[in-house]
Design a protein around this motif. Structure first.
Motif, PDB file in Angstrom:
ATOM      1  N   VAL A 394       0.845  -1.201   0.000  1.00 25.11           N
ATOM      2  CA  VAL A 394       0.000   0.000   0.000  1.00 25.11           C
ATOM      3  C   VAL A 394       0.876   1.245   0.000  1.00 25.11           C
ATOM      4  O   VAL A 394       0.669   2.173  -0.781  1.00 25.11           O
ATOM      5  CB  VAL A 394      -0.952  -0.002   1.218  1.00 25.11           C
ATOM      6  CG1 VAL A 394      -1.680   1.324   1.323  1.00 25.11           C
ATOM      7  CG2 VAL A 394      -1.952  -1.137   1.097  1.00 25.11           C
ATOM      8  N   ILE A 395       1.870   1.253   0.865  1.00 25.78           N
ATOM      9  CA  ILE A 395       2.777   2.403   0.948  1.00 25.78           C
ATOM     10  C   ILE A 395       3.452   2.638  -0.403  1.00 25.78           C
ATOM     11  O   ILE A 395       3.582   3.768  -0.864  1.00 25.78           O
ATOM     12  CB  ILE A 395       3.877   2.140   2.013  1.00 25.78           C
ATOM     13  CG1 ILE A 395       3.252   1.990   3.392  1.00 25.78           C
ATOM     14  CG2 ILE A 395       4.926   3.235   2.012  1.00 25.78           C
ATOM     15  CD1 ILE A 395       2.762   3.254   3.996  1.00 25.78           C
ATOM     16  N   LYS A 396       3.856   1.545  -1.022  1.00 23.90           N
ATOM     17  CA  LYS A 396       4.555   1.659  -2.289  1.00 23.90           C
ATOM     18  C   LYS A 396       3.630   2.227  -3.356  1.00 23.90           C
ATOM     19  O   LYS A 396       4.026   3.052  -4.161  1.00 23.90           O
ATOM     20  CB  LYS A 396       5.014   0.260  -2.715  1.00 23.90           C
ATOM     21  CG  LYS A 396       6.429   0.208  -3.230  1.00 23.90           C
ATOM     22  CD  LYS A 396       6.932  -1.196  -3.124  1.00 23.90           C
ATOM     23  CE  LYS A 396       7.273  -1.785  -4.439  1.00 23.90           C
ATOM     24  NZ  LYS A 396       7.780  -3.158  -4.285  1.00 23.90           N
ATOM     25  N   ARG A 397       2.367   1.777  -3.321  1.00 20.24           N
ATOM     26  CA  ARG A 397       1.430   2.217  -4.333  1.00 20.24           C
ATOM     27  C   ARG A 397       1.100   3.692  -4.178  1.00 20.24           C
ATOM     28  O   ARG A 397       1.123   4.446  -5.135  1.00 20.24           O
ATOM     29  CB  ARG A 397       0.156   1.380  -4.264  1.00 20.24           C
ATOM     30  CG  ARG A 397      -0.608   1.396  -5.554  1.00 20.24           C
ATOM     31  CD  ARG A 397      -1.771   0.447  -5.531  1.00 20.24           C
ATOM     32  NE  ARG A 397      -2.651   0.704  -4.428  1.00 20.24           N
ATOM     33  CZ  ARG A 397      -3.086  -0.221  -3.581  1.00 20.24           C
ATOM     34  NH1 ARG A 397      -2.719  -1.462  -3.720  1.00 20.24           N
ATOM     35  NH2 ARG A 397      -3.888   0.096  -2.588  1.00 20.24           N
ATOM     36  N   ILE A 398       0.829   4.108  -2.947  1.00 17.50           N
ATOM     37  CA  ILE A 398       0.475   5.524  -2.779  1.00 17.50           C
ATOM     38  C   ILE A 398       1.657   6.425  -3.083  1.00 17.50           C
ATOM     39  O   ILE A 398       1.491   7.578  -3.394  1.00 17.50           O
ATOM     40  CB  ILE A 398      -0.062   5.842  -1.357  1.00 17.50           C
ATOM     41  CG1 ILE A 398       0.962   5.480  -0.304  1.00 17.50           C
ATOM     42  CG2 ILE A 398      -1.392   5.176  -1.115  1.00 17.50           C
ATOM     43  CD1 ILE A 398       0.633   6.060   1.050  1.00 17.50           C
ATOM     44  N   ALA A 399       2.848   5.892  -2.995  1.00 15.67           N
ATOM     45  CA  ALA A 399       4.016   6.735  -3.259  1.00 15.67           C
ATOM     46  C   ALA A 399       4.379   6.712  -4.728  1.00 15.67           C
ATOM     47  O   ALA A 399       5.261   7.414  -5.163  1.00 15.67           O
ATOM     48  CB  ALA A 399       5.183   6.253  -2.435  1.00 15.67           C
ATOM     49  N   PHE A 400       3.674   5.920  -5.520  1.00 17.61           N
ATOM     50  CA  PHE A 400       3.989   5.740  -6.931  1.00 17.61           C
ATOM     51  C   PHE A 400       5.441   5.346  -7.098  1.00 17.61           C
ATOM     52  O   PHE A 400       6.157   5.868  -7.937  1.00 17.61           O
ATOM     53  CB  PHE A 400       3.667   7.005  -7.733  1.00 17.61           C
ATOM     54  CG  PHE A 400       2.273   7.498  -7.503  1.00 17.61           C
ATOM     55  CD1 PHE A 400       1.194   6.705  -7.855  1.00 17.61           C
ATOM     56  CD2 PHE A 400       2.039   8.707  -6.888  1.00 17.61           C
ATOM     57  CE1 PHE A 400      -0.101   7.134  -7.619  1.00 17.61           C
ATOM     58  CE2 PHE A 400       0.751   9.139  -6.643  1.00 17.61           C
ATOM     59  CZ  PHE A 400      -0.323   8.349  -7.005  1.00 17.61           C
TER      60      PHE A 400
END
Ligand SMILES: [Zn+2]
Length: 427
Positions: A394-400
Motif C-alpha cells: 500500500v505504501i509503495k502504491r500511494i508513493a507511486f
C-alpha cells in the motif's frame, strides 16, 4: 486578550515580537489559488550584531523592512500566508545590515515550522507525498526534506532481539541492490523490527553481526519460507534458534505445482479445456471439504453432479494430473493433521507418474524436512508478516514507487509508528 494576542494565538505563531496593524487581513489570488493573507511586522530590539557580535547600543540603526511570504497551515479551508515585514538593522560597528529572525521559520526558509510539523504528521498517514505536498502548498521536494529532517534514520537497538523471529521478503524499490528486500519482525507481536535492503546471504550475515552475540543467542525460534540461504544464515548467526518453515508457504508450494500441472493438461486437452479451466478451485480444495451429497447442475456438464463427481471427472481426464492430485491430497492431509511420519512416508514413496512440477516441490520439501518437523511441533507462523507485506505494498502504491530505499524504509517505519518525530528539528 487584545486583538493582537488573538491573532497570534489563532495562527499559533508563538512569537510575541510579531504585531499586526489595522487591515492586517485580506484575500489575494496567486496563480489561481485564493489565499488568506495575514500581514504582520516583526520587530524587536536585537541583543547583539550577528556579524561582529557587539552588544546592542546606540550605534545600531533601524534599516527598513524586508518582506517575506511564509506558508502557514490552512485557515478555514483556505491556503494561508503570513506576509511578514521583518525589521532590518544596520550595525555601525561593522557597517553590516542584518534582518531580525523569528521562531516562525528557520533562517532563509519560507515555510513555517508549523507547516513542516503538519507535513511530518501527514507522513504518518497512508497518503502519497504528492498529495501531502499539494495539501500543504509546498513542493514534493519539501515533503522529502521534512521527512529527512524530522525523522532520524532508523537507529536499531542492537542488544536485543525477541525470542521468536519471523523472516520474510518483499520486492523492493528499483534502486535497491538485491531484487528482494529482507523483512524481520517479532514472531509473537508481529511488530516490524527492521527491513534490510538486500536479502542476499553475505549481506545478511554482515547485518546480523551488528547485533551482539547475547542478543542473537536469545532467539529460540525463527519462522522462514523455503529459501535455503536463510538456513545457512540461521545456523551461522543464531546458535540457539530452531528453524520453523511457515505453514502457509508449505501449502502454497504444493498447490502451485498442482495448479501448474492442471494448466498444462488443460492446454493440451481441447475437449475438457473449459471444464478444467472453470473448476480449478475444486481441484485445489482439500478433498475432505468437498461436498458429496448436494446434487446440482454444473456449467459445462450435462447431468446432475456433486462436487466430488466434478473433481473425479476432471482428474480422470489425465493420469499425470490424477497422480499429482492424489499425492497433493495426501501431503495436505499430513499438514492438516501434523502427521510427520505420514508426510515422510508420502514424500519418500512418491509415484513416478506425478508431474515434474510436483517432483520438484517434493524435492524441496525433503530438503527442508527436519524444519517442517518443527512446524508441526510449534504454533509459530508468518501470518502477520504477510499482512505487513500488504501494508508495504500500500505504501509503495500511494508513493507511486520510491526511488530511494532509505526513504521508502523511513516511510514504512513512520507509518508504523516505529520512529517518532524528533523534538528539535533543523529543516
Ligand atoms: Zn556589527
Amino acid at each position: 486578550m487584545s486583538n493582537q494576542n488573538y491573532i497570534i494565538d489563532m495562527l499559533e505563531l508563538k512569537d510575541s515580537n510579531v504585531y499586526f496593524k489595522e487591515n492586517f487581513y485580506y484575500k489575494e489570488t496567486i496563480k489561481g489559488i485564493t489565499y488568506k493573507i495575514f500581514e504582520g511586522y516583526l520587530s524587536y530590539k536585537p541583543s547583539f550584531c550577528p556579524s561582529c557580535g557587539v552588544v546592542f547600543d546606540e550605534k545600531f540603526e533601524k534599516h527598513g523592512f524586508i518582506l517575506s511570504n511564509i506558508i502557514i497551515p490552512d485557515v478555514s479551508g483556505y491556503k494561508a500566508i503570513l506576509r511578514l515585514h521583518k525589521q532590518r538593522y544596520l550595525c555601525k560597528h561593522c557597517h553590516k545590515a542584518f534582518t531580525l529572525t523569528s521562531n516562525i521559520t528557520n533562517y532563509g526558509c519560507f515555510i513555517s515550522n508549523l507547516t513542516k510539523h503538519k507535513i511530518a504528521l501527514d507522513l504518518t498517514k497512508k497518503r502519497s507525498e504528492v498529495d501531502i505536498a499539494l495539501d500543504n502548498g509546498v513542493s514534493p521536494n519539501t515533503v522529502e526534506r521534512v521527512m529527512d529532517s524530522y525523522y532520524d534514520t532508523i537507529k536499531l537497538y542492537k542488544h536485543y532481539l525477541p525470542e521468536v523471529l519471523s523472516f520474510d521478503e518483499f520486492k523492493s524499490v528499483k534502486s535497491a541492490d538485491g531484487a528482494m528486500s529482507f523483512h524481520m519482525c517479532d514472531g509473537i507481536t508481529g511488530q516490524t523490527i527492521d527491513i534490510v535492503e538486500d536479502r542476499r546471504l553475505d549481506n545478511l550475515i554482515k547485518y546480523f553481526f551488528y547485533y551482539d552475540y547475547k542478543a542473537r543467542s536469545r532467539v529460540k525460534f525463527i519462522t522462514i519460507d523455503m529459501y535455503s540461504p536463510y538456513i545457512s544464515l540461521i545456523k551461522k548467526m543464531f546458535p540457539n534458534a530452531k528453524i520453523i518453515i511457515d505453514k502457509f508457504h508449505l501449502t502454497q508450494l504444493i498447490s502451485r505445482s498442482l495448479n501448474k500441472t492442471r494448466i498444462r493438461v488443460m492446454n493440451k486437452d481441447k475437449k475438457n479445456h473449459r471444464k478444467l479451466k472453470r473448476y480449478w478451485r475444486l481441484i485445489l480444495k482439500d478433498r475432505d471439504e468437498l461436498d458429496f451429497s448436494k446434487w446440482k447442475k454444473y456449467t459445462c456438464f450435462n447431468s446432475l453432479m456433486t462436487q466430488v463427481d466434478v473433481v473425479n471427472y476432471l482428474i480422470n481426464t489425465n493420469e499425470e494430473l490424477k497422480q499429482t492430485y492424489l499425492i497433493y491430497q495426501e501431503i495436505l492431509y499430513s499438514f492438516k493433521n501434523k502427521d510427520f511420519k505420514k508426510l515422510k512416508q508420502t514424500l519418500s514413496n512418491a509415484n513416478s507418474k506425478i508431474s515434474n512440477y510436483m517432483k520438484t516441490s517434493i524435492k524441496t520439501l525433503l530438503e527442508f524436512l527436519p524444519y517442517i518437523k518443527n512446524t508441526f511441533e510449534n504454533e509459530y507462523h508468518n501470518g502477520f508478516i504477510e499482512g505487513n507485506n500488504n501494508f508495504i505494498k500500500v505504501i509503495k502504491r500511494i508513493a507511486f514507487g520510491f526511488r530511494s530505499f532509505k526513504r521508502f524504509k523511513a516511510r514504512i517505519m513512520i507509518c508504523k509508528g516505529l520512529i517518532k518525530i524528533k523534538k528539535t528539528v533543523n529543516a
